[in-house]
Design an enzyme around this catalytic site. Structure first.
Site, PDB file in Angstrom:
ATOM      1  N   ARG A 231       0.849  -1.176   0.000  1.00 42.20           N
ATOM      2  CA  ARG A 231       0.000   0.000   0.000  1.00 42.20           C
ATOM      3  C   ARG A 231       0.893   1.237   0.000  1.00 42.20           C
ATOM      4  O   ARG A 231       1.968   1.237   0.605  1.00 42.20           O
ATOM      5  CB  ARG A 231      -0.892   0.020   1.259  1.00 42.20           C
ATOM      6  N   GLU A 260      -3.478   7.584  -4.901  1.00 42.39           N
ATOM      7  CA  GLU A 260      -3.784   7.038  -6.219  1.00 42.39           C
ATOM      8  C   GLU A 260      -5.071   7.634  -6.797  1.00 42.39           C
ATOM      9  O   GLU A 260      -6.016   7.884  -6.041  1.00 42.39           O
ATOM     10  CB  GLU A 260      -3.932   5.504  -6.104  1.00 42.39           C
ATOM     11  N   HIS A 278      -0.952   0.332  -9.860  1.00 45.59           N
ATOM     12  CA  HIS A 278      -1.625  -0.567  -8.916  1.00 45.59           C
ATOM     13  C   HIS A 278      -2.235  -1.750  -9.663  1.00 45.59           C
ATOM     14  O   HIS A 278      -3.454  -1.951  -9.689  1.00 45.59           O
ATOM     15  CB  HIS A 278      -2.698   0.165  -8.120  1.00 45.59           C
ATOM     16  N   GLY A 280      -1.090  -5.064  -9.233  1.00 45.77           N
ATOM     17  CA  GLY A 280      -0.590  -6.322  -8.652  1.00 45.77           C
ATOM     18  C   GLY A 280      -1.466  -7.523  -8.971  1.00 45.77           C
ATOM     19  O   GLY A 280      -0.980  -8.610  -9.259  1.00 45.77           O
TER      20      GLY A 280
END
Ligand code: 8YV
Length: 312
Positions: A231, A260, A278, A280
């Site tokens: 994070r 973000e 982001h 992942g």
């Protein structure tokens, strides 16, 4: 009667189709007046569908007096007020395990991309700079020490991959684990000082907020690199940017950020930084599996069965 459900923000289209089929859905981001909608439908709503990004606040939960369950699309629940959910007796489910491999793959991808300058190398070729000369030499990963902050499911999957690369591993966390042989560090500054690459795989939240501060960054130093797939809140981003711009940190591979999708523009010019939006868990297979798990958790609850992956 279909149960009524609030959707906090846009979710995977296939999941939205399932929710629209099986529930009376209320899409909070589409209504002009959220408070008016919640006042009207709140007493009828029994579930919230959200994500690690959209979360669920205490105020939203309290607008739903008959709320029973929150289904989270994502493994990170730091944007959900877990304490309030517990106090309200509301079940919270998330999507662990199905995304572990993808997130671990991206962590190792960022490690290699930063250490070997893969993205910078691509630019070196495309820009024509190779015609003027070679890229600077980069760093060998397999002779390095990789520190992993957070040896949970994702951290362990990262360790398995790093092990296969031939690099040494050490880890930091709230406690050591008897089932692993890696050296344990109870202090993140010490691990940062000793390792060449520090990978962050801990959950977000108050307990880990800015766990990587200037002291950790300086301990990692100009020969070290930071990889973050956890994070953005884990890192003091202003201190990170300052260190990267000043050359006090050797490099960074970042998939998550404090605000973000806004990313500090000072990072954009740095060849030793690799940035990802982001992503992942962002593969077709994994996002489908996450959506299926959210739907399965809600379906189990409303069929009177325990949810499959309760967070607590
Ligand atoms: C999710 C994530 O896709 O699982 C998590 O916690 O950060 C991602 O993998 C994201 O939360 C969706 O908004």
């Amino acid at each position: 009667m279909k149960p009524e459900l609030v959707v906090v923000g846009p979710l995977l289209p296939a999941l939205m189709e399932t929710l629209d089929r099986d529930y009376v859905t209320h899409r909070l981001w589409e209504v002009p007046d959220r408070d008016a909608l919640l006042a009207e439908v709140g007493p009828r709503v029994r579930a919230i569908a959200t994500s690690g990004h959209h979360g669920a606040t205490a105020a939203l939960m309290d607008a739903l007096p008959n709320l029973e369950i929150i289904g989270c699309f994502g493994v990170g629940v730091d944007a959900i007020d877990i304490g309030h959910a517990k106090a309200r007796g509301v079940i919270v489910t998330n999507t662990p395990d199905v995304l572990t491999d993808d997130v671990a793959d991206l962590a190792v991808g960022l490690l290699l991309a930063v250490a070997r300058g893969i993205v910078a190398g691509d630019r070196h070729v495309r820009s024509g700079k190779w015609l003027q000369g070679p890229m600077p030499l980069m760093r060998k990963v397999s002779s390095g020490l990789v520190g992993i902050a957070g040896l949970g499911r994702i951290g362990r999957a990262i360790a398995k991959r790093v092990d296969a690369l031939g690099a040494r591993i050490a880890y930091y966390g709230r406690r050591s684990y008897a089932d692993v042989d890696y050296p344990f560090y109870g202090d993140l500054v010490s691990l940062a000082r000793d390792c060449d690459y520090l990978i962050l795989a801990t959950p977000g939240g108050a307990d880990t907020h800015h766990m990587v501060d200037r002291a950790v960054i300086d301990a990692l130093g100009p020969a070290g690199a930071l990889i973050n797939i956890g994070r953005g809140s884990l890192v003091d981003e202003a201190a990170l940017v300052d260190a990267l711009v000043a050359g006090r940190l050797g490099g960074a591979g970042l998939d998550v950020f404090e605000d973000e999708p806004r990313v500090p523009q000072a990072l954009f010019a740095l060849d030793n930084v690799v940035l990802q939006p982001h992503v992942g868990s962002a593969t077709v297979e994994t996002r489908q599996a996450m959506g299926d798990l959210v739907a399965a958790n809600l379906r189990a609850h409303f069929a009177g069965r325990p949810p499959i992956t309760p967070f607590f």
